[in-house]
Design a protein around this motif. Structure first.
Motif, PDB file in Angstrom:
ATOM      1  N   ARG A 184     -73.248  45.564 -47.973  1.00  0.00           N
ATOM      2  CA  ARG A 184     -72.211  45.194 -48.948  1.00  0.00           C
ATOM      3  C   ARG A 184     -71.099  44.349 -48.341  1.00  0.00           C
ATOM      4  N   ASP A 227     -78.768  35.950 -55.588  1.00  0.00           N
ATOM      5  CA  ASP A 227     -77.605  36.743 -55.952  1.00  0.00           C
ATOM      6  C   ASP A 227     -77.204  37.711 -54.840  1.00  0.00           C
ATOM      7  N   ARG A 228     -78.179  38.267 -54.131  1.00  0.00           N
ATOM      8  CA  ARG A 228     -77.852  39.273 -53.128  1.00  0.00           C
ATOM      9  C   ARG A 228     -77.090  38.680 -51.941  1.00  0.00           C
ATOM     10  N   LEU A 231     -73.501  39.100 -52.762  1.00  0.00           N
ATOM     11  CA  LEU A 231     -73.063  40.495 -52.824  1.00  0.00           C
ATOM     12  C   LEU A 231     -73.224  41.253 -51.519  1.00  0.00           C
TER      13      LEU A 231
END
Length: 233
Positions: A184, A227-228, A231
């Motif tokens: 994260r 997308d990851r 994020l």
């Protein structure tokens, strides 16, 4: 000697270029790659070329193995299988041939390098907890073992998770991921290890995630892979 230790680039050219900029700024002349140069990202050939030019030791990762033998991807997630098939189609023959001869682990003096775990390294086991680390410690005699694979930087001593490497004791150190962090924190991750002072430092840095993600989408790879990166998952 100071070593830069990188892992899990996963075809992310922007992250790899930034990583070597930071390595060069530190004046480090030797870099070890723990594997998974390809898979997931849109620039496998470019990343392979740079790693082959810059790294003295390059290990085989499971995504590297899958890029030349798709049977390895049978146990992958759907996202990983899709990217493995795509990578297999676009990877240049010279890089495929090079990957076929990569070692699964290397030892230098009192340091072991492996992609996943020293416990059955070709089974690609994860070290995700102190319980896993305890199993790993029984499988190597050296004082320190550097790993990647989980994409999460962490240090384990024989007593548990710790914040730093000390001159005494034994350690398993995960250097994190250059191209696809999963803690994260979307910043790229790699390690610098001083073999004389026995000092380890985990480096985190921003890179051009927007461009890396746009390339993944443009290549027709699953959007989640793009997308990851934003994020850090």
């Amino acid at each position: 000697m100071r070593l830069a230790i990188i892992s899990d680039i996963h075809g992310n050219l922007e992250a790899l270029i930034r990583t070597f900029e930071l390595i060069d700024q530190q004046g480090i002349t030797e870099t070890v790659c723990l594997g998974d140069v390809v898979g997931y990202g849109a620039n496998p050939n470019e990343c392979m070329k740079i790693v082959r030019e810059r790294c003295r030791i390059i290990l085989l990762g499971n995504h590297d193995a899958a890029a030349v033998d798709l049977s390895v991807a049978r146990q992958f997630t759907e996202l990983a299988r899709t990217s493995a098939c795509w990578t297999n189609n676009v990877l240049e023959p010279e890089h495929k041939q090079f990957i076929k001869h990569l070692p699964i682990s290397e030892v230098r003096e009192d340091i072991r390098f492996v992609h996943a775990s020293p416990y059955d390294p070709d089974e690609w086991n994860y070290i995700l907890s102190y319980f896993d680390a305890r199993q790993a410690f029984r499988c190597f005699p050296e004082r320190i073992c550097f790993v990647g694979h989980s994409h999460v930087p962490v240090i384990y001593s024989e007593e548990g998770e710790v914040g730093r490497v000390r001159s005494e004791g034994r350690y398993v150190v995960n250097v994190g991921s250059v191209g696809q962090p999963r803690d994260r924190n979307p910043h790229l991750s790699f390690g610098i290890f001083n073999t004389e002072g026995w000092i380890y430092h985990n480096v985190r840095a921003e890179y051009d995630r927007v461009t890396a993600a746009e390339k993944i989408r443009a290549a027709g790879l699953p959007r989640m892979l793009a997308d990851r990166l934003v994020l850090g998952i």
